[in-house]
Design a protein around this motif. Structure first.
Motif, short mmCIF file in Angstrom:
data_model
loop_
_atom_site.label_atom_id
_atom_site.label_comp_id
_atom_site.label_asym_id
_atom_site.label_seq_id
_atom_site.Cartn_x
_atom_site.Cartn_y
_atom_site.Cartn_z
N ASN A 93 0.68 -1.41 -0.07
CA ASN A 93 0.14 0.10 -0.07
C ASN A 93 0.81 1.46 0.31
N ASP A 94 1.80 0.56 0.73
CA ASP A 94 3.05 2.54 0.75
C ASP A 94 3.32 2.88 -0.46
N MET A 95 3.99 1.19 -0.97
CA MET A 95 4.20 1.28 -2.33
C MET A 95 3.89 2.46 -3.47
N GLU A 96 2.27 1.96 -3.08
CA GLU A 96 1.41 3.02 -4.39
C GLU A 96 1.03 3.78 -3.92
N MET A 97 0.96 4.28 -3.01
CA MET A 97 0.61 5.52 -2.69
C MET A 97 1.94 6.18 -2.13
N SER A 98 3.10 5.94 -2.34
CA SER A 98 3.92 7.14 -2.98
C SER A 98 3.98 6.64 -4.72
N CYS A 99 3.91 6.16 -4.88
CA CYS A 99 4.01 6.62 -6.67
C CYS A 99 3.23 7.43 -6.63
N ASP A 100 1.82 6.59 -6.31
CA ASP A 100 0.71 8.25 -7.00
C ASP A 100 1.16 9.36 -6.44
N GLU A 101 1.89 10.15 -4.88
CA GLU A 101 2.30 10.85 -4.50
C GLU A 101 2.97 11.46 -5.70
N ARG A 102 3.99 10.43 -5.52
CA ARG A 102 5.42 11.05 -6.69
C ARG A 102 4.54 11.68 -8.42
N VAL A 103 3.80 11.08 -9.03
CA VAL A 103 2.95 11.16 -10.04
C VAL A 103 2.34 12.46 -9.88
N LEU A 104 1.96 12.72 -8.78
CA LEU A 104 1.36 13.85 -8.54
C LEU A 104 1.88 15.57 -8.43
N LYS A 105 3.76 15.13 -7.53
CA LYS A 105 3.84 15.76 -7.01
C LYS A 105 4.97 16.49 -8.78
N GLU A 106 4.93 15.45 -9.40
CA GLU A 106 5.77 15.68 -11.50
C GLU A 106 5.35 16.44 -11.71
N HIS A 107 3.43 16.55 -11.34
CA HIS A 107 2.85 17.84 -12.66
C HIS A 107 2.40 19.36 -11.70
N LYS A 108 2.97 19.93 -12.71
CA LYS A 108 2.40 21.34 -11.94
C LYS A 108 0.94 21.89 -11.99
N GLU A 109 0.32 21.43 -12.37
CA GLU A 109 -0.78 21.84 -12.16
C GLU A 109 -1.15 20.76 -11.36
N ASP A 110 -2.61 21.06 -10.64
CA ASP A 110 -3.43 19.70 -9.92
C ASP A 110 -3.97 18.89 -10.95
N ILE A 111 -3.96 17.65 -10.55
CA ILE A 111 -4.18 16.80 -11.61
C ILE A 111 -5.39 15.49 -10.75
N ARG A 112 -5.40 15.88 -9.20
CA ARG A 112 -6.41 15.13 -8.73
C ARG A 112 -7.47 14.26 -8.85
N ASN A 113 -7.93 15.41 -9.48
CA ASN A 113 -8.94 15.33 -10.02
C ASN A 113 -9.25 14.03 -11.02
N ILE A 114 -8.54 14.27 -12.04
CA ILE A 114 -8.38 13.49 -13.73
C ILE A 114 -7.77 11.89 -12.82
N TYR A 115 -6.69 12.56 -11.69
CA TYR A 115 -6.24 10.98 -11.48
C TYR A 115 -6.78 10.43 -10.85
N SER A 116 -7.90 10.46 -9.46
CA SER A 116 -8.78 9.74 -8.95
C SER A 116 -9.83 8.87 -10.18
N ASN A 117 -10.38 9.99 -10.91
CA ASN A 117 -11.40 9.61 -12.22
C ASN A 117 -10.86 8.09 -12.79
N THR A 118 -9.16 8.47 -13.26
CA THR A 118 -8.50 7.16 -14.00
C THR A 118 -8.57 6.02 -12.80
N LEU A 119 -8.00 5.85 -11.65
CA LEU A 119 -8.34 5.00 -10.44
C LEU A 119 -9.41 4.61 -10.36
N LEU A 120 -10.06 5.81 -10.37
CA LEU A 120 -11.63 4.79 -10.30
C LEU A 120 -12.39 3.91 -11.40
N SER A 121 -11.78 4.58 -12.25
CA SER A 121 -12.61 3.67 -13.47
C SER A 121 -11.70 2.52 -14.12
#
Lengths: 517, 119
Positions: A227-255
């Motif tokens: 779990n920590d591995m996956e979540m830290s990976c998610d965080e890294r992806v969020l970090k590397e995008h300047k804009e706020d991609i949380r919405n679209i990223y979460s929706n992708t996960l959800l789908s």
């Protein structure tokens, strides 16, 4: 193999302490919103403790102070005592041959269970490894005909969630017909995994899990680490995008969570606790540098503390076959003139020059072997050969005790009776009461009786030749009388019997000490 | 007449064959390596599978299609895979280890949470 199993058990135990502490720490970290990468790294500690049996001892250790060698091979497993390095084949002693299985004082079923544990462990481990290999093969078959998109990214219609697969050259596999917007983030996520070598860590963790399959705490740690591995990976992806991609990223996960099948072995985008991951993503804020530095320092301290072993303060309470030093060693000779005289007798004598089968070392004057034909009687010692033979017996058989209390192997020192011994003897007395027809030939009581009879036999073998040395002869007869008394008791009076046994035993122990001075 | 169903990988291979047939098998391997990044063994395995189903023929190292492009349809792979995979994993392990698939209701709930959080 039981040695290896016991090492593994010890490592599992220590690692479990570390894991429990880390689980608590992790809860705190989660509460104060520390980036998951730090919790992830902390699991390295558990990993190390699971594969590395040795460690440095230090006062700053956070591992709880217990007797770390709780699981001591000798106390768990049947220690088949080989006969002592016996060179004197004594006819009488052979008749009362110690059966190896008798020496253990525990109930039979317990012995059988303990001895089968290493095998059960190996079977479990092989089972899990086999399952892992089968899973690997299954996935391999699914992606073998995947087609290249670009770089190391492939697509195939045989899968429904993206994942990384491959150990040496890991490749990203995507299901076909992914919409373009999702594609970028997914690829990013998997690329982070590859960069961090997560696929290798997963493999190592799976193998370690197979080895420690019997430990539920390790299973829990494994899933928490994933779990920590996956979540830290998610965080890294969020970090590397300047804009706020949380919405679209979460929706992708959800789908992916709502229409896919999850794989066990490979890293999957939609795997593991999607709800928790989405929550984590939504709460994510980039922390300040100082926050990270301070937390890292604290965690490093914890990690180091968990990697060290506590300094051993407890002496192992299992008696070892080696001699334990008793005090007042050097005063025996002074306080006991009789022993001093016996020592002189046993040192200053000339060996007769005959060849009757006795092979005596001329320097140490100890008997090395006695040769005689199989079908004939062993030779009787002639003249001072008795002295040599007696001396040899004192240095070996007569000072090796199979007593009521320490019956799994011979000991030199005779311990005092404690409550645990009383309990053991209670058990055996009850056993005999309930099984009155059973031969009194199991357990520590029998060992003591057997040893007593053997010692009497040894003494009787040589006592004739000792008559020329009255001081020695009387002394030996005194010891023999104690042993004879032992044989008059039944198991109910085991404490009295043990007292007599100890009297004689200590006489010989003292004599041995004097001889060795 | 029933449409023949092909997996995505098989369809892609047939696509190449329809464009370049008749084509020498070694030549085909080269093309597949370049376009699809398939090892030689992969290409031959797929050729073998398709040849068994009489979708292509590989005679004297020359590969030719046996069916026309309009007679073929890409397989709906979801159905097939779901049945076979589901059955093979022991169900209690599956439920223990994987997150249960979210129901429509749960999906809606979470969607709302996301919207709120990222307003």
């Amino acid at each position: 193999m039981s040695q290896m199993f016991s090492t593994i058990l010890n490592m599992s135990l220590t690692a479990s302490y570390a894991a429990l502490i880390i689980i608590v720490v992790r809860l705190v970290l989660n509460f104060i919103r520390v980036p998951k990468i730090l919790s992830y790294v902390l699991w390295l500690v558990v990993l190390v403790r699971l594969i590395c049996p040795i460690s440095i001892e230090s006062a700053i250790s956070l591992v709880p102070q217990t007797n770390n060698e709780i699981i001591n091979t000798q106390s768990l497993f049947l220690d088949i005592t080989q006969d002592k390095t016996e060179v004197l084949s004594d006819n009488n002693a052979e008749q009362l041959e110690i059966k190896e299985s008798v020496i253990d004082s525990r109930p039979f079923y317990q012995i059988a269970l303990m001895n089968s544990l290493p095998f059960i462990w190996i079977i479990g481990m092989i089972g899990l490894l086999a399952y892992g290999i089968l899973s690997f093969i299954k996935v391999k078959r699914k992606v073998f005909a995947a087609t290249l998109i670009k770089e190391n990214i492939f697509e195939t219609d045989r899968i429904f969630a993206p994942f990384v697969f491959g150990i040496i050259n890991p490749k990203i596999y995507l299901p076909i017909n992914l919409c373009q917007s999702k594609l970028d983030y997914i690829i990013k996520h998997e690329q982070v995994h590859i960069k961090r070598k997560d696929h290798l860590i997963r493999l190592v963790a799976a193998i370690i899990l197979a080895i420690h399959w019997f430990n539920p705490i390790i299973w829990i740690s494994y899933f928490m680490m994933i779990n920590d591995m996956e979540m830290s990976c998610d965080e890294r992806v969020l970090k590397e995008h300047k804009e706020d991609i949380r919405n679209i990223y979460s929706n992708t996960l959800l789908s992916f969570a709502s229409n896919q099948i999850v794989y066990l072995k490979p890293l999957s985008f939609g795997e593991n606790n999607v709800r928790a991951r989405i929550k984590n993503i939504l709460r994510y804020k980039k922390p300040t540098i100082w926050f990270i530095i301070i937390v890292s320092i604290i965690l490093s301290g914890i990690a180091i503390g968990l990697l060290m072993n506590p300094t051993k303060q407890i002496v192992q309470d299992d008696p070892t076959p080696e001699t334990i030093e008793t005090n007042n060693e050097n005063t025996i000779e002074e306080t006991d003139p009789i022993l001093a005289e016996i020592k002189t007798i046993l040192t200053d004598f000339e060996l007769p020059d005959i060849d009757n089968g006795y092979n005596i070392n001329p320097i140490t004057k100890e008997v090395e072997s006695i040769s005689y034909h199989e079908n004939s009687e062993p030779p009787k010692p002639v003249g001072t050969q008795s002295l040599a033979h007696f001396k040899t017996l004192v240095l070996c058989e007569l000072t090796e005790h199979y007593s009521v209390l320490v019956s799994t192997y011979p000991v030199k020192e005779l311990p005092d009776i404690d409550d645990e011994d009383r309990e053991t003897m209670e058990y055996y007395m009850n056993y005999y009461k309930e099984n009155p027809d059973h031969e009194r030939d199991i357990g520590p009581w029998y060992c003591m009786i057997y040893d007593t009879k053997a010692n009497i036999a040894y003494i009787e073998r040589v006592e004739e030749g000792l008559k020329d040395y009255p001081v020695l002869y009387d002394w030996v007869q005194e010891a023999k009388s104690h042993y004879l008394k032992v044989t008059t008791y039944d198991i109910e009076e085991w404490e009295e019997a043990y007292k007599e046994y100890v009297e004689a035993g200590e006489m010989f122990n003292n004599l041995e000490k004097v001889l060795n001075e | 007449m029933e449409n023949l169903k092909l997996y995505d990988a098989e369809y892609k291979l047939m696509d190449i064959i329809w464009k370049l047939e008749p084509i020498n098998s070694t030549e085909l391997v080269k093309v597949c390596l370049e376009k699809l990044d398939w090892k030689k063994s992969t290409t031959y395995t797929v050729i073998r599978k398709l040849s068994k189903r009489n979708i292509l023929k590989n005679k004297d190292a020359m590969v030719m299609a046996l069916v026309k492009r309009q007679d073929v349809q890409k397989y709906k792979s979801e159905e097939l895979i779901e049945k076979s995979f589901r059955g093979s994993l022991p169900s209690f392990i599956a439920t223990f280890l994987q997150d249960k698939k979210l129901s429509k209701k749960e999906v809606e709930e979470i969607k709302k949470i996301i919207e709120e959080a990222t307003k």
